[in-house]
Write an enzyme that holds these catalytic residues in place. Structure first.
Site, PDB file in Angstrom:
ATOM      1  N   GLU A 258       0.894  -1.163   0.000  1.00 45.65           N
ATOM      2  CA  GLU A 258       0.000   0.000   0.000  1.00 45.65           C
ATOM      3  C   GLU A 258       0.926   1.204   0.000  1.00 45.65           C
ATOM      4  OE1 GLU A 258      -2.032   2.894   2.201  1.00 45.65           O
ATOM      5  OE2 GLU A 258      -2.385   1.143   3.470  1.00 45.65           O
ATOM      6  N   CYS A 297      -2.678   8.313   4.077  1.00 42.36           N
ATOM      7  CA  CYS A 297      -2.602   7.646   2.776  1.00 42.36           C
ATOM      8  C   CYS A 297      -3.871   7.900   1.957  1.00 42.36           C
ATOM      9  CB  CYS A 297      -2.362   6.160   2.957  1.00 42.36           C
ATOM     10  SG  CYS A 297      -3.492   5.383   4.103  1.00 42.36           S
TER      11      CYS A 297
HETATM   12  P1  NDP Z   1       9.327   4.839   3.275  1.00 41.92           P
HETATM   13  O1  NDP Z   1       8.919   4.090   2.089  1.00 41.92           O
HETATM   14  O2  NDP Z   1      10.675   5.449   3.301  1.00 41.92           O
HETATM   15  O3  NDP Z   1       9.248   3.936   4.571  1.00 41.92           O
HETATM   16  C1  NDP Z   1       8.171   3.068   4.820  1.00 41.92           C
HETATM   17  C2  NDP Z   1       8.645   1.934   5.684  1.00 41.92           C
HETATM   18  O4  NDP Z   1       9.643   1.199   4.995  1.00 41.92           O
HETATM   19  C3  NDP Z   1       9.301   2.388   6.982  1.00 41.92           C
HETATM   20  O5  NDP Z   1       8.994   1.479   7.994  1.00 41.92           O
HETATM   21  C4  NDP Z   1      10.759   2.326   6.646  1.00 41.92           C
HETATM   22  O6  NDP Z   1      11.583   2.204   7.772  1.00 41.92           O
HETATM   23  C5  NDP Z   1      10.799   1.090   5.798  1.00 41.92           C
HETATM   24  N1  NDP Z   1      11.953   0.971   4.967  1.00 41.92           N
HETATM   25  C6  NDP Z   1      12.590   1.929   4.252  1.00 41.92           C
HETATM   26  N2  NDP Z   1      13.635   1.410   3.589  1.00 41.92           N
HETATM   27  C7  NDP Z   1      13.673   0.104   3.913  1.00 41.92           C
HETATM   28  C8  NDP Z   1      14.542  -0.961   3.572  1.00 41.92           C
HETATM   29  N3  NDP Z   1      15.572  -0.790   2.759  1.00 41.92           N
HETATM   30  N4  NDP Z   1      14.301  -2.167   4.074  1.00 41.92           N
HETATM   31  C9  NDP Z   1      13.255  -2.378   4.915  1.00 41.92           C
HETATM   32  N5  NDP Z   1      12.428  -1.395   5.279  1.00 41.92           N
HETATM   33  C10 NDP Z   1      12.625  -0.173   4.776  1.00 41.92           C
HETATM   34  O7  NDP Z   1       8.237   5.863   3.519  1.00 41.92           O
HETATM   35  P2  NDP Z   1       8.147   7.021   4.600  1.00 41.92           P
HETATM   36  O8  NDP Z   1       7.436   6.430   5.775  1.00 41.92           O
HETATM   37  O9  NDP Z   1       9.436   7.687   4.876  1.00 41.92           O
HETATM   38  O10 NDP Z   1       7.247   7.999   3.793  1.00 41.92           O
HETATM   39  C11 NDP Z   1       7.757   8.546   2.599  1.00 41.92           C
HETATM   40  C12 NDP Z   1       6.644   8.844   1.656  1.00 41.92           C
HETATM   41  O11 NDP Z   1       5.882   7.675   1.399  1.00 41.92           O
HETATM   42  C13 NDP Z   1       5.662   9.825   2.167  1.00 41.92           C
HETATM   43  O12 NDP Z   1       6.130  11.114   2.025  1.00 41.92           O
HETATM   44  C14 NDP Z   1       4.486   9.509   1.304  1.00 41.92           C
HETATM   45  O13 NDP Z   1       4.602  10.130   0.067  1.00 41.92           O
HETATM   46  C15 NDP Z   1       4.552   8.019   1.131  1.00 41.92           C
HETATM   47  N6  NDP Z   1       3.691   7.323   2.046  1.00 41.92           N
HETATM   48  C16 NDP Z   1       2.535   6.823   1.571  1.00 41.92           C
HETATM   49  C17 NDP Z   1       1.680   6.185   2.399  1.00 41.92           C
HETATM   50  C18 NDP Z   1       0.450   5.584   1.877  1.00 41.92           C
HETATM   51  O14 NDP Z   1      -0.118   4.745   2.533  1.00 41.92           O
HETATM   52  N7  NDP Z   1      -0.034   5.975   0.727  1.00 41.92           N
HETATM   53  C19 NDP Z   1       1.924   6.042   3.836  1.00 41.92           C
HETATM   54  C20 NDP Z   1       3.170   6.610   4.249  1.00 41.92           C
HETATM   55  C21 NDP Z   1       4.011   7.201   3.362  1.00 41.92           C
HETATM   56  P3  NDP Z   1      12.434   3.428   8.333  1.00 41.92           P
HETATM   57  O15 NDP Z   1      11.493   4.437   8.819  1.00 41.92           O
HETATM   58  O16 NDP Z   1      13.215   2.825   9.412  1.00 41.92           O
HETATM   59  O17 NDP Z   1      13.275   3.919   7.201  1.00 41.92           O
END
Ligand code: NDP
Length: 675
Positions: A258, A297
């Site tokens: 998602e 989201c």
């Molecule tokens: P990310 O995709 O950076 O992170 C989401 C999750 O993935 C976090 O738990 C993060 O952990 C983890 N993650 C990141 N890199 C890795 C990796 N290499 N291996 C395993 N896990 C990883 O999203 P953000 O939360 O930083 O949000 C960034 C953007 O995503 C937002 O600005 C928005 O645009 C979008 N977003 C969309 C959502 C939706 O449902 N539509 C919800 C949230 C965000 P960690 O925090 O430790 O890096």
């Protein structure tokens, strides 16, 4: 101030952050608040602990045991809500944001607990759909069952809902019977860690059912196998990177994503200023822009209004945004808090600037840093509204998700154009339409359904009880195609099935009965020691059958029933008219007369363990009964479901046959029986 140490819970041990822990700052003050990660976690040990300890313990329980466990967990979390609220302010969230995250999360667990009890069997095998007749004589049949995956579910969550984000995945996973390793986003992991501690300390969960990774996942994904599943929420970029992990691809590990979503809200062509529905539209859009400071989201990123209404919407929305008090979420009167971090603010401002390159900012000023309370403006940002004059040629506005209080309005010519614009997001979690017109709603459902995981229609009739454009509900599917990740979560039992394997089962009726725990027509019928209505819930066996004596149905019976009930339909009363009907040879008995006679044949009249007749399912009349025919009943225990400690539901398979053993009617009777 001492920093919170956000620990992991790995293979039964709490493990504090290590030397390379990541710092976490308060979204309100910008000051260091906590640190997470950096510990040397043994990922293989975590996987093994889940697969070998948690999985077997959960699978030993049935759906109803696990549903009860979920209810207990929800109650436990509910008792500790204040602790979670107190921690959550530093993520930038207001008290009403906490209600969505924390109360919403607990409510979601309650719904899964209730659905597990009501909609899933009191056993270990879930039956999906009906029996398939694969043979002429019914000795070889088919059915579909679902059993829990025997691996581990890895949940990677976004920062915006540290509690709901975890629980909306955890509840269906545990109900399915699968252990989970939860990895929250680091920025808000201190709230998730607190919720995990509450659940683990309660002792409600079996050992190994829940583990927590605070910080990075190391080589976890490289170690997953074909029985494991990853459920991810976050950015499209991270999703794409993780789902293309060679090990995930090689093992066909299920990957539910998602991710970004350019959700749209359409103002119906029938709605004009000064009406309740126009105000409703403004209210919904305003709420979606400001709740969680737009870090949702499902937030409305694109506002699609009739060209003639664009200016009116801008004015009404701007007036409402003007009244929104933004600042320290703990301060009295504040309605919108901060973004999660200064880094997130930088990201939002960059994306807003990109949107601004093809749209005009009509409300807001990113340089305005006048906020309520004593705050560091680093993570705060005021709402921004853009107007895109050429939505057909613009691209960024349909592709770029500024994950904050940022939205763009665009005009449409007619409803077909509105649908085209909504679909330009190339897949979203939700699109809403404020309209009183069923025709508009139908057009949108047909034209936009394939592009959106959820369509939300609201108008003056539903507005008081409607749940909001942005609220994913545990009963309803949450997810969307294309840009939204292609995944699906929740949706009641549908969400549980993501964590189970559906298997086609073929075999004899007895084999299918043994596997499913439900009596399948054609399977062995057991004759009990006494009339089944005299036997307690616990004494009845699946397949226990009563065959009644036969009774004749006379013309006098038909006449009497007709006049007694007032049902003098011609097929029962008028021989000539009945004969003209292709379904009837002559006057026939009422179907309800047959059901009544059936009850008269199978009941045991004395007071006993049968407490109530609670319903009748799947009734079919197959062959008419004429005066002079006779009928008899076969009553078989098909399934049993515990409801309380005092009574349970018995589902009886009932067939009515005539003097030639031809099937006259078939149904399932439900009774409540004492233990
Ligand atoms: P990310 O995709 O950076 O992170 C989401 C999750 O993935 C976090 O738990 C993060 O952990 C983890 N993650 C990141 N890199 C890795 C990796 N290499 N291996 C395993 N896990 C990883 O999203 P953000 O939360 O930083 O949000 C960034 C953007 O995503 C937002 O600005 C928005 O645009 C979008 N977003 C969309 C959502 C939706 O449902 N539509 C919800 C949230 C965000 P960690 O925090 O430790 O890096």
């Amino acid at each position: 101030m001492t920093l919170m140490k956000v620990s992991s819970f790995a293979a039964g041990q709490w493990i504090a952050p290590g030397a390379n822990a990541r710092p976490i700052a308060s979204a309100i003050t910008g000051l260091p608040l906590a640190e997470a990660g950096g510990a040397d976690l043994d990922m293989q040990a975590m996987i093994d602990y889940a697969r070998n300890v948690g999985g077997p313990a959960l699978r030993e329980m049935g759906f109803h045991d696990r549903a009860k466990m979920l209810k207990a967990l929800a109650m436990e979390l509910g008792q500790h809500k204040q602790e979670l609220y107190d921690l959550s302010f530093d993520t930038g969230a207001t008290q009403s944001d906490h209600m969505i995250d924390i109360d919403g999360g607990v409510g979601t667990v309650f719904v899964f607990a209730s659905k597990g009890r009501r909609e899933m069997p009191d056993g270990k095998v879930y039956i999906d759909g009906e029996i398939e007749q694969l043979s002429r004589n019914g000795t070889f049949l088919g059915m579909h069952i679902a059993t829990p995956l025997q691996g581990v579910a890895v949940h990677i969550n976004a920062f915006n809902f540290p509690v709901w984000g975890m629980l909306e995945k955890l509840a269906p996973t545990l109900l399915a019977g699968v252990p989970a390793i939860v990895k929250p986003a680091t920025a808000t992991s201190y709230v998730t860690e607190a919720a995990v501690r509450i659940m683990l300390d309660s002792g409600i969960l079996p050992e190994g059912a829940l583990q927590l990774i605070s910080g990075g996942t190391g080589d976890l994904l490289d170690r997953l196998g074909p029985q494991d599943i990853v459920s991810f929420t976050g950015s499209a970029q991270t999703a794409s990177m993780l789902r293309s992990n060679p090990n995930i691809l090689k093992n066909s590990v299920r990957f539910v994503a998602e991710q970004d979503s350019l959700n749209a809200s359409i103002l119906g062509p029938d709605v004009t200023p000064g009406t309740t529905e126009f105000d409703l539209f403004i209210k919904e859009v305003h709420r979606e822009m400001t709740t969680k400071a737009g870090q949702k989201c499902t937030a409305i990123r694109r506002i699609i209004a009739p060209e003639a209404q664009v200016q009116n919407v801008i004015e009404a929305l701007s007036a409402r945004l003007d009244k929104t008090v933004i600042g320290d979420p703990r301060a009295e009167g504040v309605r919108m808090g901060a973004l999660v971090s200064a880094g997130q603010k930088t990201d939002v401002l960059q994306k807003a600037a990109a949107i601004g390159s093809e749209s005009k900012m009509v409300y807001g000023n990113p340089d305005d840093i006048d906020f309520e309370g004593d705050v560091d403006p680093g993570a705060f940002v005021k709402p921004m509204l853009f107007h895109c004059e050429n939505p057909d040629t613009a691209t960024i506005v349909h592709e770029c998700e500024a994950f904050g209080p940022v939205s763009t309005i665009m005009g449409y010519r007619d409803i077909a154009h509105a649908i085209e614009l909504a679909n330009k997001g190339e897949g979203s979690l939700v699109a809403s339409v404020i309209t009183g017109s069923g025709e508009v709603a139908r057009e949108v459902a047909m034209g936009a359904g394939a592009f959106h995981g959820r369509l939300y229609f609201n108008n003056a009739t539903s507005m008081k009880e409607s749940t909001g454009h942005g609220s994913p509900l545990p009963h309803m599917v949450h997810g969307g195609p294309g840009r939204a990740g292609g995944g699906e979560e929740m949706g009641g039992v549908r969400g549980v099935l993501h964590y189970m394997q559906r298997t086609a089962i073929q075999g004899s009726p007895d084999i299918l009965t043994s596997i499913s725990g439900r009596w399948v027509p054609g399977a062995t019928e057991i004759t009990g020691p006494a009339h089944p209505f005299t036997r307690k819930y616990g004494e009845l066996s699946i397949g226990e059958t009563l065959n009644t004596k036969s009774r004749e149905v006379t013309l006098a019976d038909i006449e009497k029933f007709a006049h007694f009930t007032g049902d003098t339909f011609y097929a029962h009363m008028d021989s000539e008219a009945a004969k003209r009907n292709p379904f009837f040879p002559d006057r026939v008995a009422h179907g309800y007369l047959l059901l009544s006679f059936a009850a008269g044949l199978f009941v045991e009249p004395n007071e006993g363990p049968v407490l109530a007749n609670t319903g009748l399912d799947n009734l079919r009349f197959m062959k008419p009964v004429e005066a002079g025919d006779s009928m008899k009943v076969r009553l078989t225990v098909k399934a049993k479901t515990r409801r309380t400690d005092e009574y349970g539901e018995v589902r009886w398979h009932v067939t009515l046959t005539n003097q030639d053993d031809e099937l006259v009617a078939e149904y399932e009777l439900l009774t409540m029986n004492a233990y």
